[in-house]
Design an enzyme around this catalytic site. Structure first.
Site, PDB file in Angstrom:
ATOM      1  N   SER A 122      52.031  54.978  62.739  1.00 17.52           N
ATOM      2  CA  SER A 122      51.307  54.286  61.670  1.00 17.52           C
ATOM      3  C   SER A 122      50.691  53.010  62.234  1.00 17.52           C
ATOM      4  CB  SER A 122      52.284  53.926  60.548  1.00 17.52           C
ATOM      5  OG  SER A 122      51.722  53.008  59.650  1.00 17.52           O
ATOM      6  N   TYR A 128      60.058  51.434  55.838  1.00 12.47           N
ATOM      7  CA  TYR A 128      58.948  52.210  56.419  1.00 12.47           C
ATOM      8  C   TYR A 128      58.494  51.596  57.748  1.00 12.47           C
ATOM      9  CZ  TYR A 128      54.519  54.737  56.714  1.00 12.47           C
ATOM     10  OH  TYR A 128      53.483  55.538  57.133  1.00 12.47           O
TER      11      TYR A 128
HETATM   12  N1  LIG Z   1      48.679  58.250  54.193  1.00 21.35           N
HETATM   13  C1  LIG Z   1      48.641  57.196  54.973  1.00 21.35           C
HETATM   14  O1  LIG Z   1      47.909  56.218  54.703  1.00 21.35           O
HETATM   15  C2  LIG Z   1      49.458  57.157  56.231  1.00 21.35           C
HETATM   16  C3  LIG Z   1      49.195  56.143  57.150  1.00 21.35           C
HETATM   17  C4  LIG Z   1      49.924  56.098  58.324  1.00 21.35           C
HETATM   18  C5  LIG Z   1      50.887  57.045  58.572  1.00 21.35           C
HETATM   19  N2  LIG Z   1      51.137  58.013  57.647  1.00 21.35           N
HETATM   20  C6  LIG Z   1      52.157  58.995  57.968  1.00 21.35           C
HETATM   21  O2  LIG Z   1      51.608  60.279  57.892  1.00 21.35           O
HETATM   22  C7  LIG Z   1      52.626  61.216  57.556  1.00 21.35           C
HETATM   23  C8  LIG Z   1      52.186  62.026  56.357  1.00 21.35           C
HETATM   24  O3  LIG Z   1      51.997  61.136  55.279  1.00 21.35           O
HETATM   25  P1  LIG Z   1      51.126  61.508  54.004  1.00 21.35           P
HETATM   26  O4  LIG Z   1      50.530  60.239  53.547  1.00 21.35           O
HETATM   27  O5  LIG Z   1      50.298  62.681  54.292  1.00 21.35           O
HETATM   28  O6  LIG Z   1      52.324  61.893  53.005  1.00 21.35           O
HETATM   29  P2  LIG Z   1      52.359  62.980  51.812  1.00 21.35           P
HETATM   30  O7  LIG Z   1      53.586  62.662  51.004  1.00 21.35           O
HETATM   31  O8  LIG Z   1      51.080  62.984  51.120  1.00 21.35           O
HETATM   32  O9  LIG Z   1      52.606  64.343  52.581  1.00 21.35           O
HETATM   33  C9  LIG Z   1      53.807  64.484  53.326  1.00 21.35           C
HETATM   34  C10 LIG Z   1      54.331  65.905  53.242  1.00 21.35           C
HETATM   35  O10 LIG Z   1      55.575  65.919  53.954  1.00 21.35           O
HETATM   36  C11 LIG Z   1      56.541  66.616  53.183  1.00 21.35           C
HETATM   37  N3  LIG Z   1      57.879  66.115  53.518  1.00 21.35           N
HETATM   38  C12 LIG Z   1      58.483  64.991  53.091  1.00 21.35           C
HETATM   39  N4  LIG Z   1      59.722  64.910  53.586  1.00 21.35           N
HETATM   40  C13 LIG Z   1      59.897  66.014  54.360  1.00 21.35           C
HETATM   41  C14 LIG Z   1      60.978  66.488  55.127  1.00 21.35           C
HETATM   42  N5  LIG Z   1      62.142  65.833  55.193  1.00 21.35           N
HETATM   43  N6  LIG Z   1      60.806  67.647  55.824  1.00 21.35           N
HETATM   44  C15 LIG Z   1      59.657  68.348  55.731  1.00 21.35           C
HETATM   45  N7  LIG Z   1      58.613  67.938  54.981  1.00 21.35           N
HETATM   46  C16 LIG Z   1      58.724  66.782  54.311  1.00 21.35           C
HETATM   47  C17 LIG Z   1      56.173  66.337  51.735  1.00 21.35           C
HETATM   48  O11 LIG Z   1      56.716  67.308  50.851  1.00 21.35           O
HETATM   49  C18 LIG Z   1      54.643  66.355  51.801  1.00 21.35           C
HETATM   50  O12 LIG Z   1      54.130  67.652  51.585  1.00 21.35           O
HETATM   51  C19 LIG Z   1      53.893  60.408  57.313  1.00 21.35           C
HETATM   52  O13 LIG Z   1      54.660  60.391  58.494  1.00 21.35           O
HETATM   53  C20 LIG Z   1      53.346  59.030  57.021  1.00 21.35           C
HETATM   54  O14 LIG Z   1      54.256  58.018  57.298  1.00 21.35           O
HETATM   55  C21 LIG Z   1      50.447  58.099  56.476  1.00 21.35           C
END
Ligand SMILES: NC(=O)c1ccc[n+]([C@@H]2O[C@H](COP(=O)([O-])OP(=O)(O)OC[C@H]3O[C@@H](n4cnc5c(N)ncnc54)[C@H](O)[C@@H]3O)[C@@H](O)[C@H]2O)c1
Length: 249
Positions: A144, A157
């Site tokens: 991130s 986080y």
């Molecule tokens: N969206 C952002 O702005 C952003 C920015 C930086 C990093 N991230 C990272 O990107 C990744 C995805 O985030 P997102 O925003 O797409 O989240 P999201 O919640 O929209 O999607 C995440 C998916 O992961 C699944 N999930 C959650 N826990 C799980 C587990 N224990 N095992 C398997 N699946 C699981 C959820 O059911 C969901 O379908 C994360 O690691 C998040 O920290 C997101």
């Protein structure tokens, strides 16, 4: 630019929604044989149908990335279906509602660290054991912009994402001479289901980025595919910022 992952076996955890789902669609369009996992059956089923309707070869596994037995079973299923694992994107992640540090409960800390850090740890162990057997592979961890920067009121986080950066770098060095490349991507904010559920006013988030907008899931997927491709063949242990200049401010 178009990427070509024809016949590469690509695992993406947490691919039922958000950034993982965008990565799955992008790898599918680039010819990969996919394994997608999610902890949510409904999201997983929807994603599998969507990918299959685009002509992708896809194995969907209901799976908790933070559970050691689940992760072990996930690798067994991949090998049973495809016989190898070329690329792994350790994306599954979660967060707590924004909360001052002194108010955060132990259970919330454990939950976030369990998925975001222990999940990456467990998945990388299982993936690397397989990649050692087959003589190489490539791993991209979802870190991130907060792997190198602060985000007040998101202490679990941020702690987990700093740790993913350190884990990525040190494990990358351990296996660099065995044809296993390990990098992390550091996205800025993207309006995924996770972010929308936590933040009321997305326009405030946009101001954190020098580019003054949120990223798109496709922009993050492009960075992931670069790190997973031979175009980044001299990169390992790197943290690629796809954050609209957040960390440059
Ligand atoms: N969206 C952002 O702005 C952003 C920015 C930086 C990093 N991230 C990272 O990107 C990744 C995805 O985030 P997102 O925003 O797409 O989240 P999201 O919640 O929209 O999607 C995440 C998916 O992961 C699944 N999930 C959650 N826990 C799980 C587990 N224990 N095992 C398997 N699946 C699981 C959820 O059911 C969901 O379908 C994360 O690691 C998040 O920290 C997101």
């Amino acid at each position: 630019m178009t990427f070509d992952f024809t016949d590469k076996v690509v695992l993406i955890t947490g691919a039922g929604a958000g950034l993982g789902n965008a990565c799955a669609l992008a790898f599918a369009d680039a010819g990969a044989k996919l394994v997608i996992t999610d902890i949510c059956q409904q999201s997983l089923d929807r994603a599998v149908v969507d990918l299959a309707s685009r002509g992708a070869e896809v194995l969907g596994l209901i799976n908790d990335a933070s559970d050691c037995a689940d992760v072990s079973a996930m690798l067994d299923s991949i090998i049973e279906r495809y016989g190898r694992l070329d690329i792994a994107v350790n994306n599954a992640g979660t967060a707590t509602p924004l909360q001052e540090f002194h108010e955060v409960g132990e259970a919330e800390f454990d939950r976030v660290m369990g998925v975001n850090l222990k999940g990456v740890w467990l998945c990388m162990q299982a993936e690397i054991r397989q990649m050692l057997k087959q003589g190489g592979g490539c791993i991209v961890n979802m870190a991130s912009a907060t792997s190198r920067n602060t985000y007040p009121n998101a202490s679990p986080y941020v702690t987990s994402k700093f740790a993913v950066a350190g884990l990525t770098r040190t494990v990358a060095v351990e296996y660099a001479d065995r044809d296993i490349r390990i990098n992390a991507i550091c996205p800025g904010n993207v309006a995924t289901p996770l972010v929308v559920s936590l933040v009321e006013d997305l326009s405030v988030l946009a101001t954190k980025h020098a580019i003054k907008r949120l990223g798109t899931p496709e922009e993050v997927a492009n960075g992931v595919m670069f790190l997973a491709s031979d175009l980044s063949s001299f990169s390992t242990g790197s943290l690629l910022e796809v954050d609209g200049g957040w960390n440059a401010i």
